[in-house]
Enzyme design. Structure first.
Site, mmCIF file in Angstrom:
data_model
loop_
_atom_site.group_PDB
_atom_site.id
_atom_site.type_symbol
_atom_site.label_atom_id
_atom_site.label_comp_id
_atom_site.label_asym_id
_atom_site.label_seq_id
_atom_site.Cartn_x
_atom_site.Cartn_y
_atom_site.Cartn_z
ATOM 1 N N LYS A 180 10.363 -4.827 13.104
ATOM 2 C CA LYS A 180 8.785 -4.512 13.322
ATOM 3 C C LYS A 180 8.198 -5.287 14.354
ATOM 4 O O LYS A 180 8.848 -6.333 14.936
ATOM 5 C CB LYS A 180 8.310 -4.508 11.844
ATOM 6 C CG LYS A 180 9.115 -3.655 10.561
ATOM 7 C CD LYS A 180 9.037 -2.361 10.993
ATOM 8 C CE LYS A 180 10.049 -1.546 9.864
ATOM 9 N NZ LYS A 180 9.875 -1.745 8.641
HETATM 10 C C1 PLP Z 1 10.257 -1.172 7.210
HETATM 11 C C2 PLP Z 1 9.467 0.000 6.415
HETATM 12 C C3 PLP Z 1 9.501 -0.107 5.039
HETATM 13 C C4 PLP Z 1 9.740 -1.446 4.204
HETATM 14 O O1 PLP Z 1 9.727 -2.779 4.747
HETATM 15 P P1 PLP Z 1 10.694 -3.872 4.351
HETATM 16 O O2 PLP Z 1 9.977 -5.013 4.908
HETATM 17 O O3 PLP Z 1 11.920 -3.710 4.800
HETATM 18 O O4 PLP Z 1 10.902 -3.746 2.960
HETATM 19 C C5 PLP Z 1 8.555 0.584 4.212
HETATM 20 N N1 PLP Z 1 8.407 1.724 4.887
HETATM 21 C C6 PLP Z 1 8.268 2.099 6.405
HETATM 22 C C7 PLP Z 1 7.846 3.259 6.983
HETATM 23 C C8 PLP Z 1 9.105 1.268 7.022
HETATM 24 O O5 PLP Z 1 9.463 1.449 8.185
#
Ligand code: PLP
Length: 371
Positions: A180
């Site tokens: 991210k």
């Molecule tokens: C990455 C992501 C999540 C979950 O995040 P984590 O930190 O990996 O638990 C939820 N929704 C979307 C759309 C994501 O891309």
């Protein structure tokens, strides 16, 4: 291999983590609070509650809003499974909405179509980093007394009508996974404006207990009460030291991501590689750069063979065996998401890509797509 996403860690990031390790607090200390305030301030929210990952943040949001058995929550089919799973964690039912064929975002008209007497909330997903039409979604949610949650795991730093994600819904959830925009290793945050929701989020993060260890030590008391059944979704000061340092670099990360996306846009114009549509007047945060190609599996394999880590985001959630088995979903339920799934490909996009990497991705992608 050029990965589709990758963290960028600077010497300042490393120094910040080392300082946390040498401090008095490794978890639920001052660095967690500082990171919460910094993210909330950045995105124009009144509070932030940092948690162990984005999925935990979504679970906290569902709990704080009081969603439970018998309730329905509308979620888009084109998202990571966690968006729907959090609804199941609280015993409610995710109702899968089809997406716009151009942007793959949740269309307000589809939300209206799916509202039932059991609907309690909508989770909008800013797919690839582009904010949904929050003005329209908010109007619908107000009219039907629904909560609006933003799964903004792709879109920290995106803007719509001059406001950043975090200030566009009742609660907004960010993820700080390494792919991210900014990372804490694993981590997430729920931001919002209602102090009652903040209180419920904090309590649920910490076992349902009404105070935190640091508060009790400052007040010289050992007493606490567990008010409800909560989780341990805490994040550490070590992680938040990294997060706060990363946040100072976010404007630069966004700029580089937008710059790479603009190069891709220009290079693919008139080729068989078709980028997703963008909405005029919003600022895209570009977590992902998604294109559609006719023979996706061939292009995917050709890119992998050329050392390019293309990926696919996502298998529509209602097609996963778990949802087919438990909710009797399947092909035909969300046709736009399903036909997009056959063609989509996420190309590498992260601040560590060199201009040469970008040129390589462009050349190999156009070649593989037969352009
Ligand atoms: C990455 C992501 C999540 C979950 O995040 P984590 O930190 O990996 O638990 C939820 N929704 C979307 C759309 C994501 O891309």
């Amino acid at each position: 291999m050029i990965p589709y996403g990758r963290q960028s860690i600077s010497e300042d990031d490393v120094t910040a983590v080392c300082e946390a390790l040498r401090s008095d607090w490794l978890t639920t200390g001052p660095r967690v609070e500082a990171f919460e305030r910094a993210v909330a301030g950045y995105c124009g929210a009144d509070f932030g509650v940092a948690v162990s990952n984005g999925t935990a943040g979504l679970h906290c949001a569902m709990h704080a809003l009081g969603i439970g058995p018998g309730d329905e929550v509308i979620v888009p089919a084109m998202t990571f499974a966690a968006t729907a799973n959090c609804v199941r964690y609280v015993g409610a039912t995710p109702v899968f909405a089809d997406v716009d064929p151009g942007t793959l975002l949740l269309p307000p008209s589809e939300v209206e179509r799916l509202i039932s007497p059991r609907t309690r909330a909508v989770i909008a997903v800013d797919y690839a980093g582009q904010p949904c039409d929050y003005d329209a979604l908010r109007r619908i949610c107000v009219a039907h007394k629904l909560f609006l949650v933003a799964d903004a795991c792709h879109s920290i730093g995106a803007e719509a009508a001059g406001r950043r994600t975090g200030a566009l819904a009742d609660l907004t959830v960010f993820s700080f996974h390494p792919v991210k925009h900014i990372t804490t290793g694993e981590g997430g945050m729920v931001v919002g404006a209602d102090p009652k929701l903040e209180h419920r989020l904090r309590r649920f993060r910490n076992h349902g207990i009404d105070s935190e260890f640091r508060q009790r030590s400052e007040q010289n008391t050992w007493r606490y009460e567990m008010i409800e059944l909560g989780m341990n979704y805490r994040i550490t000061d070590i992680q938040c030291a990294l997060g706060a340092s990363q946040l100072t670099r976010l404007p630069h990360f966004l700029e580089r991501r937008r710059d790479i996306a603009a190069r891709y846009d220009q290079a693919f114009a008139g080729s068989p590689v078709r980028p997703l549509a963008t909405v005029p007047g919003v600022r895209h945060a570009y977590h992902l750069y998604v294109v559609r190609v006719a023979d996706r599996d061939h292009v995917f394999s050709a890119l992998r063979a050329a050392g390019i880590g293309a990926n696919v985001h996502y298998i529509p959630v209602h097609l996963h065996p778990y949802y087919r088995r438990t909710q009797n979903t399947g092909p035909g339920l969300c046709p736009n998401a399903e036909s997009a799934y056959a063609e989509i490909l996420s190309l590498p996009l992260h601040p560590g890509l060199s201009d040469g990497d970008v040129q390589t991705v462009i050349r190999e992608t156009v070649r593989a797509a037969g352009g």
